[in-house]
Design a protein around this motif. Structure first.
Motif, PDB file in Angstrom:
ATOM      1  N   MET A 117     -56.032  37.176 -16.163  1.00  0.00           N
ATOM      2  CA  MET A 117     -57.689  37.236 -16.555  1.00  0.00           C
ATOM      3  C   MET A 117     -58.187  35.993 -16.596  1.00  0.00           C
ATOM      4  O   MET A 117     -59.328  35.780 -15.988  1.00  0.00           O
ATOM      5  N   LEU A 118     -57.766  35.534 -17.733  1.00  0.00           N
ATOM      6  CA  LEU A 118     -58.822  35.005 -18.984  1.00  0.00           C
ATOM      7  C   LEU A 118     -58.592  33.498 -17.557  1.00  0.00           C
ATOM      8  O   LEU A 118     -59.278  32.633 -17.617  1.00  0.00           O
ATOM      9  N   LYS A 119     -57.290  33.029 -17.719  1.00  0.00           N
ATOM     10  CA  LYS A 119     -57.146  31.910 -16.693  1.00  0.00           C
ATOM     11  C   LYS A 119     -57.728  31.853 -15.373  1.00  0.00           C
ATOM     12  O   LYS A 119     -58.550  31.064 -14.932  1.00  0.00           O
ATOM     13  N   SER A 120     -58.003  32.976 -15.313  1.00  0.00           N
ATOM     14  CA  SER A 120     -58.665  33.253 -13.371  1.00  0.00           C
ATOM     15  C   SER A 120     -59.878  32.761 -13.750  1.00  0.00           C
ATOM     16  O   SER A 120     -61.309  32.164 -12.748  1.00  0.00           O
ATOM     17  N   LYS A 121     -60.434  32.456 -14.804  1.00  0.00           N
ATOM     18  CA  LYS A 121     -62.056  32.467 -15.484  1.00  0.00           C
ATOM     19  C   LYS A 121     -62.146  31.015 -16.025  1.00  0.00           C
ATOM     20  O   LYS A 121     -63.143  30.485 -16.067  1.00  0.00           O
ATOM     21  N   GLN A 122     -61.452  30.305 -15.692  1.00  0.00           N
ATOM     22  CA  GLN A 122     -60.850  28.900 -16.713  1.00  0.00           C
ATOM     23  C   GLN A 122     -61.148  29.340 -18.267  1.00  0.00           C
ATOM     24  O   GLN A 122     -61.678  28.922 -19.258  1.00  0.00           O
ATOM     25  N   ILE A 123     -61.196  30.260 -18.144  1.00  0.00           N
ATOM     26  CA  ILE A 123     -61.063  30.383 -20.080  1.00  0.00           C
ATOM     27  C   ILE A 123     -59.010  30.616 -21.287  1.00  0.00           C
ATOM     28  O   ILE A 123     -58.391  31.023 -20.466  1.00  0.00           O
ATOM     29  N   GLU A 124     -59.801  28.949 -21.707  1.00  0.00           N
ATOM     30  CA  GLU A 124     -57.834  28.897 -21.709  1.00  0.00           C
ATOM     31  C   GLU A 124     -57.551  29.538 -23.281  1.00  0.00           C
ATOM     32  O   GLU A 124     -57.966  29.442 -24.126  1.00  0.00           O
ATOM     33  N   PRO A 125     -56.728  30.785 -23.218  1.00  0.00           N
ATOM     34  CA  PRO A 125     -56.128  31.544 -24.204  1.00  0.00           C
ATOM     35  C   PRO A 125     -55.108  30.188 -25.298  1.00  0.00           C
ATOM     36  O   PRO A 125     -54.284  29.927 -24.426  1.00  0.00           O
ATOM     37  N   ILE A 126     -54.932  30.855 -26.498  1.00  0.00           N
ATOM     38  CA  ILE A 126     -54.896  29.746 -27.725  1.00  0.00           C
ATOM     39  C   ILE A 126     -53.978  31.252 -28.131  1.00  0.00           C
ATOM     40  O   ILE A 126     -53.878  31.668 -29.113  1.00  0.00           O
ATOM     41  N   GLY A 127     -51.877  31.363 -27.875  1.00  0.00           N
ATOM     42  CA  GLY A 127     -51.396  32.518 -28.418  1.00  0.00           C
ATOM     43  C   GLY A 127     -50.894  32.289 -29.520  1.00  0.00           C
ATOM     44  O   GLY A 127     -50.883  31.255 -29.986  1.00  0.00           O
ATOM     45  N   GLY A 128     -50.402  33.737 -29.931  1.00  0.00           N
ATOM     46  CA  GLY A 128     -49.484  32.938 -30.751  1.00  0.00           C
ATOM     47  C   GLY A 128     -50.144  32.491 -32.358  1.00  0.00           C
ATOM     48  O   GLY A 128     -49.511  32.705 -33.411  1.00  0.00           O
ATOM     49  N   ILE A 129     -51.539  32.943 -32.780  1.00  0.00           N
ATOM     50  CA  ILE A 129     -51.965  32.570 -33.582  1.00  0.00           C
ATOM     51  C   ILE A 129     -52.474  33.733 -34.999  1.00  0.00           C
ATOM     52  O   ILE A 129     -52.823  34.785 -34.765  1.00  0.00           O
ATOM     53  N   SER A 130     -52.134  33.541 -36.151  1.00  0.00           N
ATOM     54  CA  SER A 130     -52.424  34.523 -37.000  1.00  0.00           C
ATOM     55  C   SER A 130     -52.835  34.243 -38.299  1.00  0.00           C
ATOM     56  O   SER A 130     -52.449  32.912 -38.511  1.00  0.00           O
ATOM     57  N   GLY A 131     -52.816  34.656 -39.538  1.00  0.00           N
ATOM     58  CA  GLY A 131     -53.919  33.864 -40.888  1.00  0.00           C
ATOM     59  C   GLY A 131     -55.269  34.641 -40.636  1.00  0.00           C
ATOM     60  O   GLY A 131     -55.877  34.924 -40.131  1.00  0.00           O
ATOM     61  N   GLU A 132     -56.055  33.973 -42.106  1.00  0.00           N
ATOM     62  CA  GLU A 132     -57.304  33.964 -42.038  1.00  0.00           C
ATOM     63  C   GLU A 132     -58.598  33.365 -41.350  1.00  0.00           C
ATOM     64  O   GLU A 132     -57.991  31.953 -40.707  1.00  0.00           O
ATOM     65  N   VAL A 133     -59.138  33.620 -40.669  1.00  0.00           N
ATOM     66  CA  VAL A 133     -59.895  32.871 -39.297  1.00  0.00           C
ATOM     67  C   VAL A 133     -60.841  31.954 -40.200  1.00  0.00           C
ATOM     68  O   VAL A 133     -60.992  31.145 -39.099  1.00  0.00           O
ATOM     69  N   GLU A 134     -61.439  32.297 -41.342  1.00  0.00           N
ATOM     70  CA  GLU A 134     -62.121  31.151 -42.209  1.00  0.00           C
ATOM     71  C   GLU A 134     -61.473  29.627 -41.839  1.00  0.00           C
ATOM     72  O   GLU A 134     -61.327  28.663 -41.339  1.00  0.00           O
ATOM     73  N   LYS A 135     -59.538  29.456 -42.392  1.00  0.00           N
ATOM     74  CA  LYS A 135     -59.091  28.778 -42.025  1.00  0.00           C
ATOM     75  C   LYS A 135     -58.901  28.487 -40.864  1.00  0.00           C
ATOM     76  O   LYS A 135     -58.305  27.269 -40.054  1.00  0.00           O
ATOM     77  N   ILE A 136     -58.896  29.380 -39.674  1.00  0.00           N
ATOM     78  CA  ILE A 136     -58.243  28.875 -38.574  1.00  0.00           C
ATOM     79  C   ILE A 136     -59.402  27.934 -37.191  1.00  0.00           C
ATOM     80  O   ILE A 136     -59.307  27.189 -36.918  1.00  0.00           O
ATOM     81  N   ILE A 137     -60.648  28.235 -37.859  1.00  0.00           N
ATOM     82  CA  ILE A 137     -61.860  28.056 -37.599  1.00  0.00           C
ATOM     83  C   ILE A 137     -61.740  26.429 -37.981  1.00  0.00           C
ATOM     84  O   ILE A 137     -61.744  25.487 -36.997  1.00  0.00           O
ATOM     85  N   VAL A 138     -61.137  26.101 -39.468  1.00  0.00           N
ATOM     86  CA  VAL A 138     -61.732  24.601 -39.951  1.00  0.00           C
ATOM     87  C   VAL A 138     -59.844  24.054 -39.366  1.00  0.00           C
ATOM     88  O   VAL A 138     -60.393  23.143 -38.716  1.00  0.00           O
ATOM     89  N   ALA A 139     -58.876  24.696 -39.067  1.00  0.00           N
ATOM     90  CA  ALA A 139     -57.750  23.611 -38.512  1.00  0.00           C
ATOM     91  C   ALA A 139     -58.394  23.872 -36.775  1.00  0.00           C
ATOM     92  O   ALA A 139     -58.481  22.701 -36.721  1.00  0.00           O
ATOM     93  N   TYR A 140     -58.538  24.396 -36.360  1.00  0.00           N
ATOM     94  CA  TYR A 140     -58.944  24.411 -35.014  1.00  0.00           C
ATOM     95  C   TYR A 140     -59.965  23.218 -34.693  1.00  0.00           C
ATOM     96  O   TYR A 140     -59.789  22.226 -34.178  1.00  0.00           O
TER      97      TYR A 140
END
Length: 124
Positions: free
Chosen positions: A81-104
């Motif tokens: 469904m996401l891909k059909s709307k050109q939204i790119e999923p990045i899966g398999g990620i875990s951790g603290e949200v703040e650290k994830i945002i900085v890393a991204y």
């Protein structure tokens, strides 16, 4: 007077649970929407999605102009469904949200410390 469009703007969504990436996008209750400009956070908002169906969640993501979703697990149906709307999923990620945002923002989301146990990170 014309309006200019900033091509370096993007919106990411991260399903959250106690300020960590929620294990499964399909079953999360809260999603953090982060707007980025030139790799830096501009704004954020939390959205309650617990009562929404997968279709309603997709419609919400489209309406909010989400470009990418950073998540742990995701069902094949939601992935399609996401891909059909050109939204790119990045899966398999875990951790603290703040650290994830900085890393991204820094292009370091492929660091093994953000990889869900038993998953491979599929970052471009």
């Amino acid at each position: 007077v014309g309006t200019s469009i900033d091509l370096n703007m993007e919106r990411i969504a991260i399903p959250i649970f106690h300020m960590r990436v929620s294990p499964v996008l399909d079953a999360c209750n809260q999603v953090l929407i982060v707007e980025l400009a030139d790799g830096a956070e501009v704004s954020r908002q939390e959205v309650c999605v617990g009562s929404l169906s997968l279709k309603e969640r997709l419609d919400l993501f489209v309406g909010l102009k989400i470009n990418r979703i950073i998540c742990g697990g995701i069902s094949e149906l939601m992935l399609t469904m996401l891909k059909s709307k050109q939204i790119e999923p990045i899966g398999g990620i875990s951790g603290e949200v703040e650290k994830i945002i900085v890393a991204y923002c820094c292009g370091n989301l492929d660091d093994p410390s953000f990889c869900m146990p038993g998953k491979r990170v599929n970052v471009k």
